[in-house]
Scaffold this active site. Structure first.
Site: not given
Length: 521
Positions: A204, A258
């Site tokens: 956002d 990751e």
């Protein structure tokens, strides 16, 4: 555009959590309600679901004012319900994107509560943007910035000389992203949800995290500034799209990398140019950014072609993938935007078919597959904070809850018998999912067919497109599929080839406000 990551050619369906499905009869949508309707989304043919904020929140901006980023608001369920939603979606072959709100918190967040209790200059206040007011008694805001929701972007702290910045509602104080504590907190939030197996994040106000450090006045500011200008399209915007914001997303890129499974993030970034938008999807930053030029384009073949011709090379230059979005929870539904009624609905179908033709991802907003238009919400039922600050109707009209079945409100939205949190119209019975599933000519049937054909013919068709505009008819050739969309006022010749799908009758010619897919060798 290289790579085979799932998100590059995905169709993503946006669920506005309050308005999708209510499991407990309180008139407000919730996570168990979404989970119960996931088979519908699988059958629709989408690849992923984006769920708007469901975190703990006082709901002043319907979840975009977050009090706790690592818990679920009881209005919507529990953390166990969130886990169940993700698990069920994955069982059905759907990815899950959750909304992240990093520009501001709720005024009820523990950090802001501590800041308000602390002294000026304290570490607690340094997490937000507190400044001394101007004027002899500090009675004027620190600068001239305006809120996206209307009025000043500053609120005074009691009768002190301090003010706090809020680019949105006064209950949504902006964080100071120059403070490393803020970055560390959101790194933890990302990992919290990645560990719970979400596939991505919608970010956002992605262009708003960093402000020009001086917090100087905005130059050339209008007395009345519309949502899009405040979103980042203004000529001078020291509160938006600052260069330092990209370092935040480089850190996030490393965190996402990751985790296995091509985790991703898509930016809500209102920018003044497509090149500035493309900067958010450079190889070491976010993965996608919403293409708001597509939302703003009028019903016009040259206008559509211009956006496509600007977007594709800008994204290709950074190895990025474009997005195509026509509606969301912040803008007028495209059936209404294109004129409303039968004409608006016909144009909306045609624009959707055009979007699904193009390389990249398509983002759909709940209810557009039913042909829903904006609803005129009575003043006493409006809940958008921008309504209370400006007196303008705001965004409630595109957020009216989904009609699922039956001939009267709440149309199967939940087990209750009364109206949901925003009342539904009395004439929606023909638009329910149940009604449209029984009609092979319905908008829902069109969407299901279009998404199935896209998966078959266009998802792996490559990035090369050929555009032609003639007499307000846009023709797009991609792979073995040619699209023609007639934005003019007279019928046009049909493209040569085997018809795959048309948005309306197309016997002997392509009528106005109609699009068609044909297959060529």
């Amino acid at each position: 555009m290289s790579g085979r990551e799932w998100w590059r050619q995905a169709v993503v369906y946006q669920v506005y959590v309050r308005s999708f499905a209510d499991s407990d009869g309180d008139g407000v949508g919730d996570l168990p309600g979404i989970t119960s309707r996931l088979p519908y989304l699988r059958d629709l043919g989408v690849d992923a679901v984006w769920v708007t904020p469901f975190y703990r929140s006082p709901q002043h901006d319907h979840g975009y004012d977050v009090a706790d980023y690592t818990d679920v608001d009881p209005l919507f369920g529990t953390l166990a319900d969130a886990d169940a939603l993700v698990s069920r979606a994955h069982d059905l072959g759907l990815k899950v994107i959750v909304d992240l709100v990093p520009n501001h918190t709720s005024h009820e967040h523990a950090w802001f509560q501590a800041a308000m209790a602390a002294r000026p200059g304290s570490p607690e206040r340094a997490r937000y943007l507190f400044r001394t007011g101007r004027g002899a008694d500090a009675g004027e805001p620190p600068n001239n910035w305006l809120s996206v929701f209307g009025g000043p972007a500053w609120t005074r702290v009691g009768d002190t000389d301090q003010w706090h910045l809020h680019l949105f509602d006064s209950t949504q104080p902006d964080l100071d992203w120059r403070n490393p504590e803020v970055a560390a907190m959101f790194a933890d939030v990302l990992r919290f949800w990645l560990d719970r197996d979400v596939d991505g994040f919608r970010v956002d106000v992605a262009h708003g995290l960093l402000k020009e450090e001086s917090l100087r006045d905005q130059r050339g500011q209008r007395t009345e500034v519309d949502h899009f200008e405040m979103g980042g399209l203004a000529e001078d915007a020291p509160m938006w799209d600052q260069p330092e914001v990209h370092e935040v997303y480089r850190q996030w890129h490393r965190i996402l990398a990751e985790y296995a499974g091509d985790r991703m993030a898509v930016a809500e970034a209102w920018t003044s140019t497509v090149e500035a938008n493309a900067a958010y999807v450079r190889p070491d930053e976010l993965h996608q950014a919403f293409n708001f030029d597509w939302v703003l384009a009028p019903w016009s073949a040259p206008a559509f072609a211009e956006v496509i011709e600007r977007t594709l090379p800008a994204m290709a230059a950074v190895g990025g993938t474009p997005t195509w979005v026509l509606s969301n929870h912040d803008v007028q539904r495209h059936a209404t935007r294109y004129g409303g009624g039968a004409v608006g609905r016909a144009r909306a179908r045609a624009a959707t078919l055009l979007s699904l033709t193009l390389p990249g991802s398509a983002y759909l907003y709940q209810g557009e597959e039913l042909g829903l238009e904006d609803v005129e919400v009575a003043p006493e039922h409006r809940q958008d904070p921008s309504w209370f600050r400006t007196g303008q109707p705001g965004r409630d009209g595109c957020r009216v809850p989904m009609p699922w079945s039956g001939d009267r409100p709440p149309y199967g939205f939940g087990p209750g018998t009364g109206q949901p949190w925003i009342p539904q119209p009395d004439d929606w019975a023909p638009l329910t999912v149940a009604a449209q599933e029984a009609d092979p000519a319905s908008t829902l049937a069109f969407y299901r067919r279009a998404l199935a054909l896209r998966r078959e013919w266009l998802r792996d068709a490559g990035d090369d497109v050929t555009l032609t505009v003639l007499d307000d008819v846009l023709t797009v050739r991609r792979g073995q599929v040619t699209l023609a969309v007639n934005c003019g006022s007279r019928a046009a010749p049909l493209p040569a080839g085997e018809t795959l799908l048309a948005t309306g009758p197309a016997d002997g010619g392509l009528p106005p406000d109609t699009a068609i897919w044909v297959r060529t060798s």
